[in-house]
Motif scaffolding. Structure first.
Motif, short mmCIF file in Angstrom:
data_model
loop_
_atom_site.label_atom_id
_atom_site.label_comp_id
_atom_site.label_asym_id
_atom_site.label_seq_id
_atom_site.Cartn_x
_atom_site.Cartn_y
_atom_site.Cartn_z
N ILE A 1 0.87 -1.18 0.00
CA ILE A 1 0.00 0.00 0.00
C ILE A 1 0.90 1.22 0.00
CG2 ILE A 1 -1.79 1.29 1.22
CD1 ILE A 1 -2.63 -1.45 2.45
N THR A 2 0.70 2.07 -0.98
CA THR A 2 1.49 3.28 -1.12
C THR A 2 0.66 4.49 -0.68
OG1 THR A 2 2.95 4.51 -2.62
CG2 THR A 2 0.87 3.71 -3.54
N ASP A 3 1.23 5.66 -0.76
CA ASP A 3 0.50 6.87 -0.40
C ASP A 3 -0.64 7.11 -1.38
OD1 ASP A 3 2.19 7.35 1.74
OD2 ASP A 3 3.46 8.76 0.64
N LYS B 1 6.13 7.29 -5.67
CA LYS B 1 6.86 6.75 -4.52
C LYS B 1 7.03 5.24 -4.63
CE LYS B 1 5.62 10.51 -1.44
NZ LYS B 1 4.77 10.94 -0.33
N ALA B 2 6.02 4.53 -5.09
CA ALA B 2 6.15 3.09 -5.24
C ALA B 2 7.12 2.72 -6.36
CB ALA B 2 4.78 2.46 -5.50
N ILE B 3 7.09 3.48 -7.43
CA ILE B 3 8.04 3.23 -8.52
C ILE B 3 9.47 3.46 -8.03
CG2 ILE B 3 8.86 4.09 -10.77
CD1 ILE B 3 5.88 4.50 -11.49
N GLU B 4 9.68 4.52 -7.28
CA GLU B 4 11.01 4.79 -6.74
C GLU B 4 11.45 3.65 -5.81
OE1 GLU B 4 10.69 8.59 -4.85
OE2 GLU B 4 11.10 9.68 -6.70
N LYS B 5 10.54 3.12 -5.02
CA LYS B 5 10.87 2.07 -4.06
C LYS B 5 11.18 0.74 -4.74
CE LYS B 5 9.03 -0.35 -0.02
NZ LYS B 5 10.08 -0.05 0.94
#
Length: 54
Positions: A36-38, A47-51
């Protein structure tokens, strides 16, 4: 990797290698997601792509 927030995204989320639900997603969608992302207002997809990708 795929992103979703509603019931119509459930098949896609379970089929993808990494199913990501947005923080503002339905509770049922969050329950089946791998992560679950922001929310979409807080740049959750980026943010999920960066992670996981970068």
């Amino acid at each position: 990797m795929c992103f979703g927030d509603a019931e119509n995204d459930h098949h896609m989320i379970t089929f993808a290698g990494k199913g990501v639900a947005m923080a503002n997603a339905m509770e049922a969608t969050k329950a089946i997601a791998d992560y679950i992302t922001d929310s979409n207002d807080e740049d959750g997809v980026a943010k999920a792509i960066e992670k996981f990708v970068l």
